[in-house]
Design a protein around this motif. Sequence first.
Motif, mmCIF file in Angstrom:
data_model
loop_
_atom_site.group_PDB
_atom_site.id
_atom_site.type_symbol
_atom_site.label_atom_id
_atom_site.label_comp_id
_atom_site.label_asym_id
_atom_site.label_seq_id
_atom_site.Cartn_x
_atom_site.Cartn_y
_atom_site.Cartn_z
ATOM 1 N N ARG A 296 -39.841 -4.375 -6.243
ATOM 2 C CA ARG A 296 -41.038 -5.081 -6.699
ATOM 3 C C ARG A 296 -40.727 -6.016 -7.863
ATOM 4 O O ARG A 296 -41.269 -7.115 -7.959
ATOM 5 C CB ARG A 296 -42.121 -4.072 -7.100
ATOM 6 C CG ARG A 296 -42.834 -3.454 -5.908
ATOM 7 C CD ARG A 296 -44.012 -2.617 -6.315
ATOM 8 N NE ARG A 296 -43.593 -1.485 -7.167
ATOM 9 C CZ ARG A 296 -44.394 -0.470 -7.492
ATOM 10 N NH1 ARG A 296 -45.629 -0.432 -7.046
ATOM 11 N NH2 ARG A 296 -43.947 0.499 -8.252
ATOM 12 N N ALA A 297 -39.844 -5.568 -8.747
ATOM 13 C CA ALA A 297 -39.458 -6.425 -9.873
ATOM 14 C C ALA A 297 -38.758 -7.683 -9.369
ATOM 15 O O ALA A 297 -39.011 -8.795 -9.875
ATOM 16 C CB ALA A 297 -38.546 -5.656 -10.833
ATOM 17 N N VAL A 298 -37.897 -7.526 -8.373
ATOM 18 C CA VAL A 298 -37.214 -8.685 -7.794
ATOM 19 C C VAL A 298 -38.218 -9.602 -7.111
ATOM 20 O O VAL A 298 -38.141 -10.834 -7.225
ATOM 21 C CB VAL A 298 -36.125 -8.234 -6.791
ATOM 22 C CG1 VAL A 298 -35.560 -9.433 -6.036
ATOM 23 C CG2 VAL A 298 -35.008 -7.493 -7.522
ATOM 24 N N ASP A 299 -39.183 -9.022 -6.408
ATOM 25 C CA ASP A 299 -40.213 -9.834 -5.757
ATOM 26 C C ASP A 299 -40.986 -10.661 -6.773
ATOM 27 O O ASP A 299 -41.284 -11.844 -6.539
ATOM 28 C CB ASP A 299 -41.186 -8.938 -4.983
ATOM 29 C CG ASP A 299 -40.570 -8.363 -3.719
ATOM 30 O OD1 ASP A 299 -39.566 -8.917 -3.247
ATOM 31 O OD2 ASP A 299 -41.106 -7.355 -3.207
ATOM 32 N N VAL A 300 -41.328 -10.050 -7.900
ATOM 33 C CA VAL A 300 -42.056 -10.773 -8.949
ATOM 34 C C VAL A 300 -41.201 -11.907 -9.502
ATOM 35 O O VAL A 300 -41.666 -13.038 -9.660
ATOM 36 C CB VAL A 300 -42.470 -9.816 -10.086
ATOM 37 C CG1 VAL A 300 -42.994 -10.604 -11.286
ATOM 38 C CG2 VAL A 300 -43.536 -8.845 -9.594
#
Length: 285
Positions: A30-34
């Motif tokens: 999720r952090a990478v997606d953000v």
Amino acid sequence: MRNSSAVTGEPGGTPAREAGTGQAVATVERAVDVLMRFTETPAMTLGVTEIAQALGISKAAVHRILASLRVRGLIELDESTRRYSLGVGAMRLGLAYLDRLDVRRIAAPELVTLSERTGETATLSTRTGWNRVYVDQVTPAREVIMSVSLGVPYPLHAGGSSKAFLAFLSEGEIESYLARAPLESLTDKTVVDVPGLREELALIRTRGWARSFAERMAGAASVAAPVLDHHGRPVAVVSVCGPLERFREEVESCAEALLESAGRLSAQMGWTGSAPAVTGPVTGR
């Protein structure tokens, strides 16, 4: 009393450990997606609500992720607007990647693919001042082929690969080059008329590729396209070349394959723009 029933999974694993690992992986994803969301939108800044809606996660989760990314300098917050943008840490990551790019190494497998697909010689050129040189080539397995001389400098107006470089330089650089007239003729087909060359360069920029019929070497023909970096500047040129008479019938199919290869290489060099398509019939001098 501890339950001793068997647990399926990796040897030595436990449900708690596996659940924790899964949660950690999901958090990282999720952090990478953000973070990647900032690279996928033309907007310079993003708000929490925009990110949450685009990614389908809660605003609370987005807040937590952005806070962690801010601590590491990957994201910056404008306190007055409460909007976020990429930070210095993200720039450092990008620059570290760009510093490690080796266009010749990256292009090597693409040249093999391009030569196999077209049945002709695929080449890679780089620029040295107002000249360019072939730095690699892959030849096809057929009786009559074209072969180029590596390391020999050629002027930026003579031949397909040269014109593909020249057309994608800045307007100032193009005008500086053209001001060096008279331009040298390598064959009787070399374009040395400045107004005519300027018109052709504009066409090359529009369609994304150049062509040459005996302009650099008698009996040879080619199509060429630039490999663009993240600024849209040409860092190299790939081309497909072959004997003139045979190549006349292959131009459009070779140009199509060429653009696909150049597009893939440009993407690896950081270019995010769209690649042009082959349109209309191609004729030569």
